[in-house]
Design an enzyme around this catalytic site. Structure first.
Site, PDB file in Angstrom:
ATOM      1  N   ASP A 152      -3.563   2.620  -5.437  1.00  0.00           N
ATOM      2  CA  ASP A 152      -2.400   2.655  -4.548  1.00  0.00           C
ATOM      3  C   ASP A 152      -2.170   1.389  -3.733  1.00  0.00           C
ATOM      4  O   ASP A 152      -1.316   1.381  -2.849  1.00  0.00           O
ATOM      5  CB  ASP A 152      -2.506   3.848  -3.597  1.00  0.00           C
ATOM      6  CG  ASP A 152      -3.774   3.811  -2.750  1.00  0.00           C
ATOM      7  OD1 ASP A 152      -4.698   3.057  -3.093  1.00  0.00           O
ATOM      8  OD2 ASP A 152      -3.839   4.541  -1.752  1.00  0.00           O
ATOM      9  N   GLU A 153      -2.890   0.319  -4.008  1.00  0.00           N
ATOM     10  CA  GLU A 153      -2.661  -0.894  -3.233  1.00  0.00           C
ATOM     11  C   GLU A 153      -2.994  -2.144  -4.035  1.00  0.00           C
ATOM     12  O   GLU A 153      -3.815  -2.124  -4.953  1.00  0.00           O
ATOM     13  CB  GLU A 153      -3.467  -0.885  -1.932  1.00  0.00           C
ATOM     14  CG  GLU A 153      -4.967  -0.774  -2.126  1.00  0.00           C
ATOM     15  CD  GLU A 153      -5.724  -0.788  -0.808  1.00  0.00           C
ATOM     16  OE1 GLU A 153      -5.367  -1.600   0.081  1.00  0.00           O
ATOM     17  OE2 GLU A 153      -6.678  -0.001  -0.666  1.00  0.00           O
ATOM     18  N   ASP A 162       0.848  -1.194   0.000  1.00  0.00           N
ATOM     19  CA  ASP A 162       0.000   0.000   0.000  1.00  0.00           C
ATOM     20  C   ASP A 162       0.887   1.248   0.000  1.00  0.00           C
ATOM     21  O   ASP A 162       1.729   1.424   0.888  1.00  0.00           O
ATOM     22  CB  ASP A 162      -0.887  -0.022   1.239  1.00  0.00           C
ATOM     23  CG  ASP A 162      -2.004   1.004   1.194  1.00  0.00           C
ATOM     24  OD1 ASP A 162      -2.009   1.841   0.276  1.00  0.00           O
ATOM     25  OD2 ASP A 162      -2.868   0.957   2.082  1.00  0.00           O
TER      26      ASP A 162
END
Length: 355
Positions: free
Chosen positions: A103-104, A8
């Protein structure tokens, strides 16, 4: 042995702004809509979080808590660009990845030979920092759920590894809300039975949980024991994608709800484009302060990945629900009827048929 990473990017939007502008580094940065638009916080840098600023907080509240903060309007094209670079590095590590958002992602590193899991995670963190300039937090465990909890606990720039056999010991002291599927309403109900920690939940008989919570009770029982066997999935097999945000404060302000719907629509569409997918249906989810949940949807005449069309659809849906006096606590946007864009040969048009 199954080894799953949850990687993340730390404070993604704000970190990108600090990466691109050295003058912002070390200063509180808040990405989101403006006060004049009744905007809400999309992401806050860790400097701003020290003042109590959190995602989905009204921008007016955030700037009151942190008056020295620098507010920046989101730049989704730039975030998408860096997200692609990060995902490419993930794929260099293993082909079995499951992006969750810009983002992850989950990475299954179980079949990487004799390389130690900790070495894989450390190498991944170093590559992202060197190649992209961003820091990531990583959790590693035998399951996706525990890996995600571990990465969240390690933020920022952390690495937490939960070894096989240690799952229950790791989970026991955590608040029940840390488990997937245990939202504020469920946590509040559990508290009435003096169940506050995952360890408390694990002690409850599965039959009691099913009687009181139905299918979700069985799922909570398994999760509390660290028994989550869901595999890292391939994006193209997904039938839908969604994102939602619980507001830090209930709001009756239509402008704040519009701002959040607009941001979530853009964010999830950029994610859709990155996965090279098209969507046929746009869904809006709204939860009121009494926990009434409203779901509405629009279906396009042809599959779509246009920010403009998807945003237009969600705008139409949300306007129909902004009745005077309604207090909103959660907003979500989802896309379904997904298709792999690479197999389509006809041009995509931006019309929709309505409900």
């Amino acid at each position: 042995m199954t080894n799953i990473l949850h990687a993340d990017i730390d404070a993604f939007f704000a970190s990108v702004e600090q990466l691109d502008n050295s003058e912002l580094r070390g200063h509180p940065v808040i990405v989101g809509g403006g006060i004049e638009d009744r905007g809400v916080v999309a992401t806050a840098s860790y400097e701003a979080r020290l003042s109590g600023v959190v995602s989905a907080m009204p921008m007016k509240t955030a700037l009151r808590l942190c008056p020295e903060a620098i507010r920046i309007t989101p730049r989704f094209d730039r975030y998408q660009e860096l997200s692609r670079e990060v995902m490419s590095i993930f794929r260099d590590i293993t082909p079995v990845i499951e992006p969750i958002s810009l983002d992850e992602a989950f990475l299954d590193v179980s079949r990487l030979g004799d390389v130690l899991p900790q070495s894989i995670a450390l190498d991944l963190k170093k590559k992202i920092k060197k190649s992209v300039g961003l820091t990531i937090s990583v959790g590693m465990a035998s399951s996706k759920g525990i890996a995600k909890i571990a990465s969240d606990m390690g933020k920022p720039d952390g690495l937490i590894i939960v070894k096989k056999g240690d799952e229950q010991r790791f989970l026991a002291p955590l608040e029940v809300s840390k488990l997937w599927g245990v939202g504020p309403k469920t946590a509040s109900t559990l508290a009435k039975y003096h169940i506050y920690r995952v360890g408390d939940l694990a002690k409850k008989p599965v039959d009691w949980l099913i009687d009181n919570f139905g299918k979700n009770g069985f799922a909570m029982h398994k999760m509390s024991l660290g028994q989550d066997y869901s595999p890292v999935g391939i994006v193209k097999n997904r039938k839908s994608v969604s994102t939602e945000t619980t507001l830090s404060e209930d709001t009756a302000d239509p402008s704040a709800v519009r701002d959040l719907v607009s941001r979530l629509s853009k964010e999830i569409t950029v994610d859709l484009q990155q996965k090279n997918l098209l969507a046929r249906t746009v869904k809006l989810k709204l939860r009121l302060n009494d926990f009434t949940t409203l779901t509405r949807q629009i279906t396009f005449s042809e599959s779509q990945d246009s920010v403009e069309s998807i945003s237009e659809a969600t705008n139409i849906l949300v306007e129909r629900e902004l009745e005077p006096g309604r207090q909103f606590r959660l907003v979500g946007v989802g896309l379904s009827g997904l298709q792999d864009k690479t197999v389509l040969e006809v041009p995509i048009q931006g019309r929709f048929d309505g409900f």
